[in-house]
Every structure is written in structure tokens, then in C-alpha cells.
Design an enzyme around this catalytic site. Structure first.
Site, mmCIF file in Angstrom:
data_model
loop_
_atom_site.group_PDB
_atom_site.id
_atom_site.type_symbol
_atom_site.label_atom_id
_atom_site.label_comp_id
_atom_site.label_asym_id
_atom_site.label_seq_id
_atom_site.Cartn_x
_atom_site.Cartn_y
_atom_site.Cartn_z
ATOM 1 C CD GLU A 136 -1.962 -2.338 1.243
ATOM 2 O OE1 GLU A 136 -0.852 -2.696 1.681
ATOM 3 O OE2 GLU A 136 -2.884 -3.141 0.993
ATOM 4 C CG HIS B 43 -11.223 -6.521 7.064
ATOM 5 N ND1 HIS B 43 -10.340 -7.333 7.710
ATOM 6 C CD2 HIS B 43 -10.880 -6.544 5.761
ATOM 7 C CE1 HIS B 43 -9.489 -7.853 6.824
ATOM 8 N NE2 HIS B 43 -9.793 -7.384 5.639
#
Ligand SMILES: Cc1ncc(C[n+]2csc(CCOP(=O)(O)OP(=O)(O)O)c2C)c(N)n1
Ligand SMILES: [Mg+2]
Lengths: 326, 330
Positions: free
Chosen positions: A60, A129
Site C-alpha cells: 500500500e 476490517h
């Protein structure tokens, strides 16, 4: 006007911008061959090829930095970060490179990247999440933060963000990709600053953004029907910079404010909006503003606990009734 | 390099040395604030690589030890010094400082303070150059200790997978601030770490500018010809502490003495003297002229330039009047 889903609106915006400008590219994990985790890049790989629709390694910070570097010389990258929880790994490049480069170069360089990412609690995805990060992004000078609540906004904001010369973070929501709504035909650019009255009303302003706009609308319906309270719902589609004038205008009219945010209360949208109310129109208030926020816990897995951790339309109704002493 | 090139290179390296030494003095005089990372000892690295590259055309990005890299790309030393003085005439209008020199006109894409930050930015610039069909390449200069950041590995991987025109130059001065490389890094030879990405990587003497130039020529040609990324490790040494706030107490005197015998400027000077290209008097005259230029032009400019106006504190945070911010544009 065509009715389409939120993900389709995002897909159409990217498709149109890629057709118009060969320097627009999209990148992220599984955006290409697989068509995107939430289908927002569906079909683009076949149409534009691997050079412009880039399946990235799971790096990322690396691929966000790469996109930022490309944007320095005119490329217009749209980065999809699969879940906002993973954006923490890209924070260095977003915070230290994209947001600061214009300033620290004395205006010579700019990083016109768009970073899209779903944040929010979906359905039992667990603590890693389910977090929201907009409160972190909105505190970064040099970064624009928007959060569309409808397919129309999603389409128009993504198009405007791609063309805007600043870095823009678009906060999406896992539960909203299949939401349907009308989207204008042809080029439509939604403002990246401001707010919108989603429902006019006289008695109290409910401030929401992204998914919480819909909770506010639901609460407003209920309060109108069952309690005769006429709520105004203001959609804060821009979190940075927050719309001071819009907040002031609505509170000066209704004299009451409730802020609904999916995130936990500390250092959040609610605290910012209340600070702005204090600064702009404190003496207009008939009651102390209230926040409806998540509980300050990592989001639990268990369905009942998860539901209890995040706010709902019902919590907004309770807050309003409390404010009116009912 | 022709004899004329070598004389110019000698002058430029000596200029770099004197420029940085003058920064040191200005810092001691409190004219320069913040962190100040100086380049003496490492001059042959930026010089040799940029001799092989096309300054002003190729894109260069680096860390916080950036003054000389910017000047090598074509930045005006006056603007660099004015930046260190925090002046409006500085290369970043006084908003950047020593660690954030930028000169985008000359394709110097900046100095960045986060160790390892520029690795992916350089790969991104390379991606952009590739998309635009440019024959320019992207060059990233960073230190040895930066290679322990994830961005190093992430960027090498992406550069290889996407065959990007990027040259990574590692200026291995054996230390990350006060930590010697063997105390922080499992594999001390940095070029060996690159084999995991199937990218050509070599290690050469970073004190001999001619050696650097030759190695860089191979590297630059490789990258420019579309063969993908390349890694060049230059063994070098910084003479001063890491920054002005570093006591420099952690290095053995023997080690420092050993490296000072391999000074890049003296080595080239002696070679040119031996070859009869210059005399020691020529060299001294060159030095005097450089010192004069620094004082009478560069320092004078920095001293006399105005500071930024506080009224413009918020300028450059976001784009001015971007039409798309308001929406409704066609
Ligand atoms: C992310 C990050 N961590 C730590 C630092 C503090 N720091 C600045 S320079 C440095 C050492 C870097 O050494 P190296 O990469 O070898 O470059 P050199 O200074 O030797 O040229 C450290 C630890 C920083 N600036 N950024
Ligand atoms: Mg080092």
C-alpha cells in the site's frame, strides 16, 4: 438521468475520464483482471490495458507513493485502497508526500492523486476490517476529503477529483456500493467543497455524511410522522474543509443540532461540527448540540455486539427526543 | 571524460565542498536553522552520476542531504542558499528548508525527510515518463540505511514488474546517523540485496569520480534503453556528523583518517596535476575564486533577500481557485 448503482457510477466516472485523458490511470489490488473488489473498475482492464489499469502488489505505501510520484509529472492516478483499514500502511506517502509537497516546494509541485477507499462497518468483518478513518484524513492540511452519500455524488465527485489539482481522498462505504440512485447523463461535476440540504426542516438540524445521511433521513421521517418534529438533514459531503457557512446557515435556522457519525466520538466529525457551531453561531442555539457516534471500541465480530457498537437511525431519534425533553 | 570535462568536474566538486562548508558556518552563525545535513566527502557520487545522466532533462529525487543534488540538476546556488536562510527568494520560497529543496524547472523533484520516502516516488516518476513516451529517466539517490525501509523492497519489486526507467543510486556511507551498517543490516553489501528482484546491481568506489562516472554511464544507458531499473551502489563516506546536531562521536579516528586519504577532490586534483593538466597554483586560484563567488554572490543574495510575508502563511496548501472544487464545470 439514468438510475444506477453506486459502484456503476464510480465505474462510469473512471471510464469517461480514462477515455478523455490518456494520462488517467487506475491502480490498486485486484482492480484490473479481477475487476475490482466492489466492481468499481469493472471492464476497464479490457478496455484500457495493463499499463493504465494496474493490478498492484500488496504494497500500500509503495503503490500509493508510486502514484503520487507519477502525479508529479502530469499523470492522474486513481488509487483504490481495498479497505480503509489498509490505508494506514499508505499513511506515510499520503501524509508526508501527497499532502505536503505543494507547500514544501513553495507551490512548484502538486500531487493530483485521487485515493478511493471504503471505510465503515459492514457485516461482521471484525476489528481490522471495520474501522473508519475519515477523522484521520480530515486533520491533514493539504488533503481534500470528500464522502459521497449517493451515486450521483459518487459520480460527480470522482470526476471532479480526477481533474482537481489537489490530492483528494474519497471516503466510500462497503455497504453502499449497491445503493441505487439517479445520475445525470453526460459530464457532471459535483463540488468538492460545501454541503447539501438533503431534507429541509425547521425544528432541528441533523448533520450526517456518507451512510449516516441515510440514517438521518430515516430518523427525520420517523420524527415527522410520530412526533411532529420537522428535521432538516444536512449532508456534509465534504469533510475537509468542512462547510462553515452551510453549518451556520442551517443552525441559525433551526437553532438545534445533532451530528450523526459512524465513527467513534473522540476527535471526530461531530466534535469538529460542534466547534464550528460554537465559533459561528453559538448564540443561535436553543439547546446544547448532541453527537450520535459509535462506541469507542474496536468493532467486535459478534453480530449483536457489532450492532451495539455503531449508531443507527434509532439512536438519532433518541437523541432528538432527548433534546426536546420527550 | 575529456581533460576539459575533468577540470570542470574538479571545479564543481570543489564548489560543492566549499558551498557546504559555508552552510556549516552560516548554521553556526544561526543564519540557518533546523536540521542541516552536509555532503563533504560524498561529492563524487552526485557528480559522477550526473555526468553520465542528462541534468535538467532526467528527473532526480533524493533525501534530506540534497543541496548538491539540486545544484547538479541546474538549481541556482543562490536560490538554494536563500532557501536555507528561509527567504522568499529561496528555491521553495522559504517554506521548505534544507531538507526540502525543489527545482522542478530543472527536474529536481525534491528533497524528502522521511527515510525511504522517495523510493516509490521515483518509481512513479518513471511510470509517468514511460506513459508519456519520454526518453528521460528517473534517478533516486538515497543512503544505505534507507534500504531497511519497506519502500525500498516495494519499489524495487514494482520497478521490475512494470519495467520502469528508474536508476536507484545508493550512497553507502556506512552509517545511518550513528548506527554503523553492520549493526543494523543483515547484508552489508547493498547490491546483494537487490538480486531478490532480478535487477542488475553493482558496487563501485564512490570516491573516485571517474569510476562513478563509468559505472553510472552503464547504468544510465541500461535504463534509458528501456531495459528497466538498475541499482548502483557507491561506497563513500561523510566527513562531518550526520547533521549539525550530531556529535559524530561514534566513529573510530582510524576509520576517518583512512577515508580522508581517499578524498574525491584531492584524488582528482592530483591526477590532473600529474597529467600536467593543471598546476597546484591553478587549483588554489580556482579555490579562491569559488570562495569569492560564494561570499560575494551567494551569501550576499541570501542575506539581502526578504523573508516571506506572514500574510502568505496559508499560500501553497491547496491549489488556488481550482475550478473543479466548485463543481459544475464543463
Ligand atoms: C522514516 C524516518 N525514520 C527516521 C528518520 C531519522 N533519520 C534521519 S536520517 C537517518 C539515517 C539515514 O541514513 P542513510 O539512509 O544511510 O542516509 P545518510 O544520512 O547516511 O546519507 C535517520 C534514522 C527519518 N528522517 N525518517
Ligand atoms: Mg548512510
Amino acid at each position: 438521468m439514468a438510475v444506477m448503482m453506486y459502484w456503476e457510477a464510480l465505474q462510469r466516472a473512471q471510464d469517461e475520464e480514462m477515455t478523455r485523458d490518456p494520462l488517467v490511470l487506475v491502480m490498486g489490488e485486484d482492480v484490473g483482471v479481477a475487476g475490482g473488489t466492489y466492481k468499481a473498475t469493472k471492464g476497464l482492464y479490457d478496455k484500457y490495458g495493463a499499463e493504465r489499469v494496474i493490478d498492484t502488489p500488496i504494497s500500500e505505501n509503495g503503490f500509493t507513493g508510486l502514484a503520487i510520484g507519477a502525479s508529479f509529472i502530469g499523470v492522474r492516478p486513481v488509487i483504490e485502497i481495498m479497505s480503509v483499514n489498509f490505508a494506514w500502511l499508505a499513511m506515510d506517502q499520503i501524509f508526508n508526500s501527497a499532502a505536503k509537497v505543494r507547500y514544501m516546494s513553495g507551490g512548484q509541485l502538486t500531487a493530483p492523486v485521487v485515493i478511493r477507499s471504503p471505510g465503515g462497518t459492514a457485516h461482521q468483518l471484525g476489528a481490522q476490517h471495520s474501522a473508519r478513518m475519515e477523522k484521520v484524513f480530515m486533520g491533514i492540511a493539504g488533503l481534500r476529503v470528500v464522502t459521497p452519500s449517493t451515486p450521483k455524488q459518487a459520480y460527480g465527485m470522482l470526476k471532479a477529483a480526477i481533474r482537481c489539482n489537489d490530492p483528494v481522498f474519497i471516503n466510500e462505504h462497503e455497504l453502499m456500493y449497491n445503493m441505487k440512485g439517479e445520475v445525470p447523463d453526460g459530464d457532471y461535476f459535483h463540488p468538492l467543497e460545501g454541503s447539501e440540504v438533503a431534507r429541509p426542516g425547521r425544528d432541528v438540524t441533523l448533520f450526517g455524511y456518507n451512510i449516516s445521511v441515510h440514517w438521518c433521513l430515516e430518523a427525520a421521517e420517523f420524527l415527522a410522522t410520530h412526533h411532529g418534529i420537522d428535521c432538516e438533514v444536512v449532508d456534509l459531503f465534504t469533510l475537509s474543509p468542512l462547510d462553515r457557512a452551510g453549518i451556520k446557515a442551517s443552525v441559525s435556522k433551526t437553532h438545534r443540532a445533532v451530528i450523526a457519525e459512524e465513527a467513534e466520538a473522540p476527535v471526530g466529525v461531530g466534535s469538529e461540527v460542534i466547534a464550528i457551531i460554537n465559533e459561528e453561531c453559538f448564540f443561535e442555539l436553543d439547546a446544547a448540540p448532541l453527537r450520535v457516534s459509535a462506541r469507542n471500541v474496536p468493532i467486535p465480530y459478534n453480530h449483536k455486539l457489532e450492532k451495539a457498537a455503531i449508531p443507527s437511525a434509532k439512536d438519532i431519534v433518541h437523541a432528538v427526543l432527548k433534546m426536546f425533553g420527550k | 571524460m575529456t581533460p576539459a570535462d575533468k577540470k570542470r568536474v574538479l571545479r564543481e566538486m570543489l564548489f560543492a565542498r566549499r558551498f557546504e562548508e559555508r552552510c556549516y558556518e552560516a548554521y553556526v552563525e544561526r543564519k540557518i536553522g533546523g536540521f542541516l545535513h552536509l555532503y563533504p566527502g560524498q561529492e563524487a557520487c552526485a557528480q559522477g552520476v550526473m555526468e553520465a545522466a542528462r541534468p535538467g532533462h532526467d528527473y532526480v529525487i533524493t533525501g534530506y542531504r540534497d543541496h548538491i543534488h539540486a545544484i547538479k540538476c541546474g538549481a541556482d546556488p543562490k536560490a538554494v542558499m536563500a532557501e536555507l536562510y528561509g527567504k522568499e527568494t529561496g528555491s521553495s520560497k522559504g517554506r521548505g528548508g534544507s531538507m526540502h529543496i525543489f527545482d522542478v524547472e530543472h527536474h529536481f523533484m525534491g528533497g524528502y525527510a522521511l527515510v525511504g520516502g522517495p523510493f516509490p516516488l521515483a518509481a512513479g516518476i518513471a511510470k509517468g515518463l514511460k506513459m508519456k513516451g519520454s526518453d528521460a529517466i528517473s534517478i533516486c539517490f538515497l543512503g544505505d540505511a534507507a534500504n531497511n525501509q519497506g519502500t525500498f523492497h516495494e519499489s524495487l519489486n514494482m520497478a521490475k514488474v512494470w519495467n520502469l526507467p528508474v536508476l536507484y543510486v545508493c550512497e553507502n556511507n556506512l552509517y545511518g546517523i550513528g548506527t554503523r551498517i553492520d549493526r543494523s543490516t543483515a547484508v552489508v553489501d547493498q547490491y546483494k540485496r537487490v538480486c531478490g528482484y532480478d535487477i542488475p546491481a553493482v558496487q563501485v568506489d564512490g570516491q573516485d569520480v571517474e569510476v562513478v562516472y563509468q559505472a553510472a554511464k552503464t547504468a544510465v544507458d541500461h535504463v534509458r534503453s528501456g531495459k528497466g531499473p538498475y541499482f548502483l551502489e557507491l561506497m563513500t563516506y561523510r566527513y562531518r556528523g550526520h547533521s549539525m546536531s550530531d556529535s559524530n562521536a561514534y566513529r573510530a579516528k582510524d576509520e576517518e583518517r583512512m577515508w580522508s586519504k581517499r578524498d574525491p577532490i584531492i584524488m582528482l586534483r592530483d591526477r590532473l596535476v600529474d597529467a600536467g593538466e593543471i598546476s597546484l597554483d591553478d587549483y588554489k586560484a580556482m579555490d579562491t575564486e569559488i570562495l569569492h563567488q560564494i561570499e560575494s554572490e551567494i551569501i550576499k543574495f541570501a542575506e539581502e533577500s526578504p523573508e516571506p510575508s506572514v500574510n502568505e502563511l496559508e499560500k501553497y496548501v491547496l491549489a488556488d481557485n481550482d475550478p473543479y472544487v466548485r463543481g459544475g464545470v464543463r
